[in-house]
Design a protein around this motif. Sequence first.
Motif, PDB file in Angstrom:
ATOM      1  N   PRO A 144      33.244  42.085  32.878  1.00 28.49           N
ATOM      2  CA  PRO A 144      35.045  41.971  32.615  1.00 28.49           C
ATOM      3  C   PRO A 144      35.478  43.055  33.838  1.00 28.49           C
ATOM      4  O   PRO A 144      36.224  42.370  33.864  1.00 28.49           O
ATOM      5  CB  PRO A 144      35.335  41.492  30.998  1.00 28.49           C
ATOM      6  N   GLU A 145      36.166  44.101  32.969  1.00 26.82           N
ATOM      7  CA  GLU A 145      36.519  44.610  33.735  1.00 26.82           C
ATOM      8  C   GLU A 145      36.248  44.966  35.106  1.00 26.82           C
ATOM      9  O   GLU A 145      37.566  44.876  35.548  1.00 26.82           O
ATOM     10  CB  GLU A 145      36.155  46.192  33.224  1.00 26.82           C
ATOM     11  N   THR A 146      35.590  45.455  36.138  1.00 26.15           N
ATOM     12  CA  THR A 146      35.160  45.192  37.199  1.00 26.15           C
ATOM     13  C   THR A 146      36.032  43.765  37.576  1.00 26.15           C
ATOM     14  O   THR A 146      36.267  43.391  38.054  1.00 26.15           O
ATOM     15  CB  THR A 146      33.956  45.417  37.497  1.00 26.15           C
ATOM     16  N   ALA A 147      35.313  42.602  37.204  1.00 22.74           N
ATOM     17  CA  ALA A 147      35.683  41.402  37.761  1.00 22.74           C
ATOM     18  C   ALA A 147      36.887  41.509  37.716  1.00 22.74           C
ATOM     19  O   ALA A 147      37.408  40.526  38.507  1.00 22.74           O
ATOM     20  CB  ALA A 147      34.621  39.931  36.371  1.00 22.74           C
ATOM     21  N   ILE A 148      37.423  41.165  37.044  1.00 19.51           N
ATOM     22  CA  ILE A 148      38.834  41.166  36.539  1.00 19.51           C
ATOM     23  C   ILE A 148      40.214  41.993  37.163  1.00 19.51           C
ATOM     24  O   ILE A 148      40.510  41.456  38.163  1.00 19.51           O
ATOM     25  CB  ILE A 148      38.895  41.589  34.915  1.00 19.51           C
ATOM     26  N   ARG A 149      39.430  42.831  38.235  1.00 25.57           N
ATOM     27  CA  ARG A 149      40.153  43.947  38.694  1.00 25.57           C
ATOM     28  C   ARG A 149      39.642  43.248  40.551  1.00 25.57           C
ATOM     29  O   ARG A 149      40.531  43.566  41.057  1.00 25.57           O
ATOM     30  CB  ARG A 149      39.879  45.364  38.662  1.00 25.57           C
ATOM     31  N   ALA A 150      38.530  42.574  40.750  1.00 27.95           N
ATOM     32  CA  ALA A 150      38.105  42.333  41.570  1.00 27.95           C
ATOM     33  C   ALA A 150      37.793  40.815  41.946  1.00 27.95           C
ATOM     34  O   ALA A 150      37.277  40.397  42.629  1.00 27.95           O
ATOM     35  CB  ALA A 150      37.039  42.749  41.347  1.00 27.95           C
ATOM     36  N   ALA A 151      38.776  40.028  40.942  1.00 35.01           N
ATOM     37  CA  ALA A 151      38.516  38.724  40.472  1.00 35.01           C
ATOM     38  C   ALA A 151      39.239  38.093  42.225  1.00 35.01           C
ATOM     39  O   ALA A 151      38.398  36.794  42.605  1.00 35.01           O
ATOM     40  CB  ALA A 151      39.940  37.998  39.784  1.00 35.01           C
ATOM     41  N   ALA A 152      39.791  38.468  43.411  1.00 34.53           N
ATOM     42  CA  ALA A 152      39.821  37.799  44.480  1.00 34.53           C
ATOM     43  C   ALA A 152      38.942  37.971  45.438  1.00 34.53           C
ATOM     44  O   ALA A 152      38.741  37.425  46.593  1.00 34.53           O
ATOM     45  CB  ALA A 152      40.710  38.857  45.260  1.00 34.53           C
ATOM     46  N   THR A 153      37.682  38.852  45.071  1.00 32.93           N
ATOM     47  CA  THR A 153      36.398  38.434  45.593  1.00 32.93           C
ATOM     48  C   THR A 153      35.612  37.963  45.076  1.00 32.93           C
ATOM     49  O   THR A 153      34.454  37.878  46.085  1.00 32.93           O
ATOM     50  CB  THR A 153      35.968  40.433  45.666  1.00 32.93           C
ATOM     51  N   ASP A 154      35.779  37.023  44.580  1.00 34.27           N
ATOM     52  CA  ASP A 154      34.510  36.358  43.373  1.00 34.27           C
ATOM     53  C   ASP A 154      34.433  34.743  44.280  1.00 34.27           C
ATOM     54  O   ASP A 154      33.708  33.911  44.052  1.00 34.27           O
ATOM     55  CB  ASP A 154      34.924  36.341  41.848  1.00 34.27           C
ATOM     56  N   GLY A 155      35.300  34.501  44.939  1.00 39.06           N
ATOM     57  CA  GLY A 155      35.485  33.410  45.626  1.00 39.06           C
ATOM     58  C   GLY A 155      35.353  31.618  44.439  1.00 39.06           C
ATOM     59  O   GLY A 155      35.439  30.942  45.153  1.00 39.06           O
ATOM     60  N   ASN A 156      36.205  32.328  43.792  1.00 39.77           N
ATOM     61  CA  ASN A 156      36.988  31.304  42.526  1.00 39.77           C
ATOM     62  C   ASN A 156      38.361  31.155  42.983  1.00 39.77           C
ATOM     63  O   ASN A 156      38.980  32.102  42.458  1.00 39.77           O
ATOM     64  CB  ASN A 156      36.074  31.658  41.548  1.00 39.77           C
ATOM     65  N   PRO A 157      39.011  29.935  43.233  1.00 44.80           N
ATOM     66  CA  PRO A 157      40.038  29.979  43.164  1.00 44.80           C
ATOM     67  C   PRO A 157      41.227  29.488  41.844  1.00 44.80           C
ATOM     68  O   PRO A 157      41.887  30.291  42.023  1.00 44.80           O
ATOM     69  CB  PRO A 157      40.213  28.219  43.920  1.00 44.80           C
ATOM     70  N   LEU A 158      40.250  29.840  40.965  1.00 39.30           N
ATOM     71  CA  LEU A 158      40.825  29.273  39.257  1.00 39.30           C
ATOM     72  C   LEU A 158      40.916  30.388  38.516  1.00 39.30           C
ATOM     73  O   LEU A 158      41.095  31.419  37.956  1.00 39.30           O
ATOM     74  CB  LEU A 158      39.768  28.719  38.702  1.00 39.30           C
ATOM     75  N   THR A 159      40.062  32.071  39.402  1.00 37.70           N
ATOM     76  CA  THR A 159      40.459  33.923  39.018  1.00 37.70           C
ATOM     77  C   THR A 159      41.837  34.076  39.644  1.00 37.70           C
ATOM     78  O   THR A 159      42.446  33.852  40.799  1.00 37.70           O
ATOM     79  CB  THR A 159      39.406  34.318  39.043  1.00 37.70           C
ATOM     80  N   GLU A 160      41.851  34.731  38.762  1.00 33.53           N
ATOM     81  CA  GLU A 160      43.441  35.603  39.452  1.00 33.53           C
ATOM     82  C   GLU A 160      42.664  37.343  38.834  1.00 33.53           C
ATOM     83  O   GLU A 160      42.614  37.877  38.069  1.00 33.53           O
ATOM     84  CB  GLU A 160      44.912  35.129  38.324  1.00 33.53           C
TER      85      GLU A 160
ATOM     86  N   PRO B 281      28.145  51.651  30.507  1.00 32.92           N
ATOM     87  CA  PRO B 281      28.051  51.391  31.857  1.00 32.92           C
ATOM     88  C   PRO B 281      26.259  50.891  32.020  1.00 32.92           C
ATOM     89  O   PRO B 281      25.574  51.293  32.769  1.00 32.92           O
ATOM     90  CB  PRO B 281      27.542  53.236  32.077  1.00 32.92           C
ATOM     91  N   VAL B 282      26.616  49.021  31.696  1.00 32.02           N
ATOM     92  CA  VAL B 282      24.884  48.513  31.818  1.00 32.02           C
ATOM     93  C   VAL B 282      25.277  47.651  31.729  1.00 32.02           C
ATOM     94  O   VAL B 282      26.704  47.140  32.297  1.00 32.02           O
ATOM     95  CB  VAL B 282      24.250  49.028  31.029  1.00 32.02           C
ATOM     96  N   PRO B 283      24.747  46.960  33.385  1.00 32.99           N
ATOM     97  CA  PRO B 283      25.042  45.297  33.178  1.00 32.99           C
ATOM     98  C   PRO B 283      25.534  44.358  32.361  1.00 32.99           C
ATOM     99  O   PRO B 283      25.321  44.510  30.715  1.00 32.99           O
ATOM    100  CB  PRO B 283      24.369  44.738  34.358  1.00 32.99           C
ATOM    101  N   ASP B 284      26.628  43.138  32.487  1.00 23.95           N
ATOM    102  CA  ASP B 284      27.073  42.970  31.592  1.00 23.95           C
ATOM    103  C   ASP B 284      25.893  41.847  31.001  1.00 23.95           C
ATOM    104  O   ASP B 284      25.979  41.404  29.507  1.00 23.95           O
ATOM    105  CB  ASP B 284      27.842  41.911  32.493  1.00 23.95           C
TER     106      ASP B 284
ATOM    107  N   TRP C  11      44.186  45.811  34.064  1.00 21.91           N
ATOM    108  CA  TRP C  11      43.925  45.549  33.234  1.00 21.91           C
ATOM    109  C   TRP C  11      42.511  46.762  32.931  1.00 21.91           C
ATOM    110  O   TRP C  11      41.260  47.349  33.509  1.00 21.91           O
ATOM    111  CB  TRP C  11      42.745  44.271  33.700  1.00 21.91           C
ATOM    112  N   GLN C  12      42.751  47.007  31.187  1.00 22.31           N
ATOM    113  CA  GLN C  12      42.031  47.579  30.356  1.00 22.31           C
ATOM    114  C   GLN C  12      41.442  46.778  29.859  1.00 22.31           C
ATOM    115  O   GLN C  12      41.807  45.873  28.477  1.00 22.31           O
ATOM    116  CB  GLN C  12      42.977  48.388  30.301  1.00 22.31           C
ATOM    117  N   PRO C  13      40.017  46.869  29.282  1.00 22.30           N
ATOM    118  CA  PRO C  13      39.317  46.577  28.138  1.00 22.30           C
ATOM    119  C   PRO C  13      39.779  46.934  26.550  1.00 22.30           C
ATOM    120  O   PRO C  13      40.349  48.428  26.667  1.00 22.30           O
ATOM    121  CB  PRO C  13      37.572  46.314  27.996  1.00 22.30           C
ATOM    122  N   PHE C  14      40.154  46.314  25.533  1.00 20.00           N
ATOM    123  CA  PHE C  14      40.244  47.221  24.324  1.00 20.00           C
ATOM    124  C   PHE C  14      39.155  48.581  23.676  1.00 20.00           C
ATOM    125  O   PHE C  14      39.959  49.277  23.659  1.00 20.00           O
ATOM    126  CB  PHE C  14      40.297  45.648  23.127  1.00 20.00           C
TER     127      PHE C  14
END
Length: 227
Positions: free
Chosen positions: A108-124, A137-140, A129-132
């Motif tokens: 999520p941390e990477t996805a939220i910061r780079a949401a403009a590159t995911d091809g989804n118009p529903l994400t911003e 350092p491994v995939p989700d 953004w930082q997680p709680f």
Amino acid sequence: RLAIIDLSEHGVEGPQRLTSTAYARDLALVKAIGEKGSTVRTSDQSEIAVFWYEDSPLGWNRIANTIVRQRRLDPWAAARVFALVNFAMADGFIAGFEAKYQFRFWRPETAIRAAATDGNPLTEPDSTWQPFQITPPVPDYPSTHTVLGWAAAEVLIELVGDRVAFRADSLTLPGAVRAYRKVSEAALENGLSRLYAGIHYRHAIRDGRRQGRSIGRAVAEALEPVR
């Protein structure tokens, strides 16, 4: 790989498509509830996130020890509980990490910061953004924390039953004690902690639950006592 059971029978389907509505929904949820300064996450959810942040084998071995002592199991039965709980978690690690590096899905941390590159118009995107809690350092996908928790829980449920009231503590939240009426209740909370911590999507937790339960049940059935 040295697994107790045939892990090819306990795979996961994969993460959501980045362009899907379901993915956008999951991203929005973790973005809101898992943010470091979230105003949506409750104080109890924050406690859950920190309480369950410790390594799964540490927490679930303590839970197993508590239940073994409460049930006053004899040495043979106690040894069997610990062996199967740890066999199940070991297989959960193997299966979970194999899937992680097969799919290599972003956190999520990477996805939220780079949401403009995911091809989804529903994400911003939110570049700040930082997680709680700190993102490992491994995939989700899937949430191996969830996999291990449910694998251990299913073994305990098979051996001593689900309706076991117990109290648990945590190395990552010293002094806190949480009470549970059932083993499955603790496993469910354990998985949700990763959403509240902002380090896993709900989908990774849901599929981690399925995989963990499947592995735990299979380990308990495969290694039945000799009669």
